[in-house]
Design a protein around this motif. Structure first.
Motif, mmCIF file in Angstrom:
data_model
loop_
_atom_site.group_PDB
_atom_site.id
_atom_site.type_symbol
_atom_site.label_atom_id
_atom_site.label_comp_id
_atom_site.label_asym_id
_atom_site.label_seq_id
_atom_site.Cartn_x
_atom_site.Cartn_y
_atom_site.Cartn_z
ATOM 1 N N TYR A 179 7.789 -95.175 141.341
ATOM 2 C CA TYR A 179 6.481 -95.252 140.870
ATOM 3 C C TYR A 179 5.785 -95.918 142.007
ATOM 4 O O TYR A 179 6.317 -96.438 142.953
ATOM 5 N N ASN A 180 4.511 -95.740 141.677
ATOM 6 C CA ASN A 180 3.549 -96.534 142.467
ATOM 7 C C ASN A 180 2.129 -96.605 141.787
ATOM 8 O O ASN A 180 2.013 -97.408 140.958
ATOM 9 N N THR A 181 1.373 -95.334 141.767
ATOM 10 C CA THR A 181 0.201 -95.316 141.076
ATOM 11 C C THR A 181 0.205 -94.654 139.905
ATOM 12 O O THR A 181 -0.675 -94.307 139.272
ATOM 13 N N ASN A 182 1.377 -94.632 139.270
ATOM 14 C CA ASN A 182 1.568 -93.535 138.017
ATOM 15 C C ASN A 182 2.448 -94.226 137.091
ATOM 16 O O ASN A 182 3.243 -95.008 137.304
ATOM 17 N N GLU A 183 2.632 -93.452 135.994
ATOM 18 C CA GLU A 183 3.611 -93.574 134.839
ATOM 19 C C GLU A 183 4.522 -92.556 135.404
ATOM 20 O O GLU A 183 4.275 -91.256 134.939
ATOM 21 N N PRO A 184 5.617 -92.850 135.554
ATOM 22 C CA PRO A 184 6.690 -92.141 136.211
ATOM 23 C C PRO A 184 7.341 -91.045 134.986
ATOM 24 O O PRO A 184 7.756 -89.940 135.508
ATOM 25 N N LEU A 185 7.329 -91.480 133.679
ATOM 26 C CA LEU A 185 7.815 -90.626 132.746
ATOM 27 C C LEU A 185 7.133 -89.386 132.569
ATOM 28 O O LEU A 185 7.299 -88.515 131.612
ATOM 29 N N LEU A 186 5.758 -89.358 132.924
ATOM 30 C CA LEU A 186 4.953 -88.210 132.935
ATOM 31 C C LEU A 186 5.301 -87.056 133.840
ATOM 32 O O LEU A 186 4.941 -85.911 133.606
ATOM 33 N N ASN A 187 6.226 -87.175 134.730
ATOM 34 C CA ASN A 187 6.717 -86.263 135.694
ATOM 35 C C ASN A 187 7.935 -85.406 135.044
ATOM 36 O O ASN A 187 8.949 -86.413 134.662
ATOM 37 N N PRO A 188 7.798 -84.633 134.625
ATOM 38 C CA PRO A 188 8.896 -83.780 133.717
ATOM 39 C C PRO A 188 10.382 -83.718 134.371
ATOM 40 O O PRO A 188 11.377 -83.377 133.849
ATOM 41 N N GLU A 189 10.573 -83.890 135.851
ATOM 42 C CA GLU A 189 11.725 -83.741 136.555
ATOM 43 C C GLU A 189 12.195 -85.263 136.937
ATOM 44 O O GLU A 189 12.988 -85.375 137.726
ATOM 45 N N ARG A 236 -7.548 -89.092 145.755
ATOM 46 C CA ARG A 236 -6.808 -88.188 146.113
ATOM 47 C C ARG A 236 -6.742 -87.431 144.909
ATOM 48 O O ARG A 236 -6.887 -87.630 143.819
ATOM 49 N N LYS A 237 -6.236 -85.962 145.035
ATOM 50 C CA LYS A 237 -6.171 -85.128 143.942
ATOM 51 C C LYS A 237 -5.101 -85.541 142.993
ATOM 52 O O LYS A 237 -4.250 -86.213 143.548
ATOM 53 N N SER A 238 -5.041 -85.486 141.780
ATOM 54 C CA SER A 238 -4.270 -85.804 140.888
ATOM 55 C C SER A 238 -2.908 -84.664 140.878
ATOM 56 O O SER A 238 -3.214 -83.540 140.776
ATOM 57 N N GLU A 239 -1.734 -85.146 140.964
ATOM 58 C CA GLU A 239 -0.616 -84.452 141.156
ATOM 59 C C GLU A 239 0.655 -84.980 140.853
ATOM 60 O O GLU A 239 0.791 -86.184 141.024
ATOM 61 N N GLN A 240 1.912 -84.307 140.562
ATOM 62 C CA GLN A 240 3.211 -84.524 140.299
ATOM 63 C C GLN A 240 3.784 -84.187 141.438
ATOM 64 O O GLN A 240 3.758 -83.127 141.975
ATOM 65 N N MET A 241 4.737 -84.860 142.102
ATOM 66 C CA MET A 241 5.669 -84.536 142.961
ATOM 67 C C MET A 241 6.858 -83.599 142.638
ATOM 68 O O MET A 241 7.397 -84.066 141.303
ATOM 69 N N SER A 242 7.134 -82.496 143.014
ATOM 70 C CA SER A 242 8.053 -81.778 142.718
ATOM 71 C C SER A 242 9.468 -82.231 143.008
ATOM 72 O O SER A 242 9.600 -82.924 144.071
#
Length: 343
Positions: A101-111, A74-80
């Motif tokens: 979190y699931n497949t990610n490091e959650p602190l990379l999401n700025p929101e 899937r394309k790499s993206e952050q949830m808004s």
């Protein structure tokens, strides 16, 4: 540890997280929300937990993790935040605990702190798991003020030599300093939340450091230490890849308890597998693009039930397609189930 003692300890952690810490933080409505959702789960067979993929990006390249190994198609993206709010508004009457979190490091999401605060406002119980690489002083302050209920702090080694080959791209000294500061700052502010769990995945490189990590957990005054088994999922890796990874990382100390049995040709098989899976009845998983999938091991959305961005939770769960997929997953009859390591 005896089975009875283990059960008592788990109940203590459960009570502390969902009741005692909430009362001490003046969040009296959260335990009531929990009880309401628990009753719906118990008597109406409704799920009580949601995994919300707030992104599918990680800053590390850990060899046993599927995220950086081109396994996610899937394309790499952050949830808004706007899309996150859509999800929460549609599930808040039916779900209590959310894992951000699931497949990610959650602190990379700025929101992420904004997301936590909104979920907390809705009386939902929030949990994040972090590799702690960017858990600096600024992020510590914002997380401690966000209303976060639980944080899993990953420290898979007690030395540079054992930690860094497994958590590739991270600095042992920096991560340990970040985790220590987070726990000390929480204590300094006299906060009871978030509940801090230090996570230690046992592998060949750190298998002799269990007592050492117990000392670290006591020193930083973590609320709980979780000694976790290494999981290698055939849905994410080929059998040949698993053989290679198992040879490099699977514990070879017979005293280390794992969920696997190692056999002669280096294959791994699960022990004590159950006939049925409880995941379909207990939880939902929402991918970053809003698709609701059968479980968190469905990395690419091959078993999609619907899209929560434009459908209600009730519609998704009650449509015939979802009922059939859930039944098959519960009976472990999907191809995905044959390669799952969630038992």
């Amino acid at each position: 540890m005896s089975k009875l003692r283990w059960k008592i300890k788990q109940f203590y952690y459960f009570f502390k997280r969902h009741f005692w810490n909430q009362w001490r933080s003046n969040r009296f409505l959260k335990p009531l929300h929990f009880l309401r959702i628990y009753l719906k789960h118990k008597f109406l067979n409704q799920p009580y937990l949601a995994i919300i993929e707030t992104g599918n990006i990680c800053n590390l390249t850990c060899p046993t993790c599927p995220t950086p190994r081109n396994k996610i198609k899937r394309k790499s993206e952050q949830m808004s935040f706007e899309n996150f709010k859509k999800v929460i508004d549609k599930i808040k009457k039916d779900i209590h605990t959310i894992l951000l979190y699931n497949t990610n490091e959650p602190l990379l999401n700025p929101e992420i702190e904004k997301m936590i605060a909104y979920a907390d406002y809705c009386n939902l119980h929030t949990v994040i798991s972090t590799n702690a690489t960017i858990l600096n002083e600024k992020r510590t302050e914002s997380l401690l003020k966000s209303g976060l209920d639980e944080i899993l702090l990953c420290l898979d080694g007690t030395t540079k030599e054992s930690y860094e080959p497994f958590r590739r791209g991270a600095s042992f000294e920096s991560v340990l300093a970040n985790i220590s500061y987070f726990c000390s700052r929480k204590k300094q502010l006299k906060l009871v939340k978030p509940f801090t769990e230090l996570q230690f995945i046992v592998n060949k490189l750190n298998q002799g450091q269990v007592e050492d990590v117990k000392k670290i957990a006591r020193q930083i005054r973590a609320d709980k230490l979780h000694i976790k088994s290494l999981a290698l999922n055939e849905y994410a890796y080929t059998k040949e890849e698993i053989k290679i990874l198992a040879e490099k990382f699977f514990p070879n100390n017979v005293k280390i308890k794992t969920r696997y049995i190692k056999i002669k040709d280096k294959n791994l098989i699960l022990k004590n597998q159950k006939d049925q899976c409880s995941v379909p009845d207990n939880q939902i998983t929402v991918l970053v693009d809003g698709r609701m999938v059968i479980c968190c091991y469905d990395l690419n959305g091959d078993y999609t039930l619907g899209n929560i961005f434009n459908q209600s939770l009730n519609v998704i769960l009650t449509q015939e397609k979802s009922k059939q997929l859930k039944k098959m997953a519960k009976d472990k009859k999907l191809p995905l189930c044959k390669t799952c390591v969630s038992d």
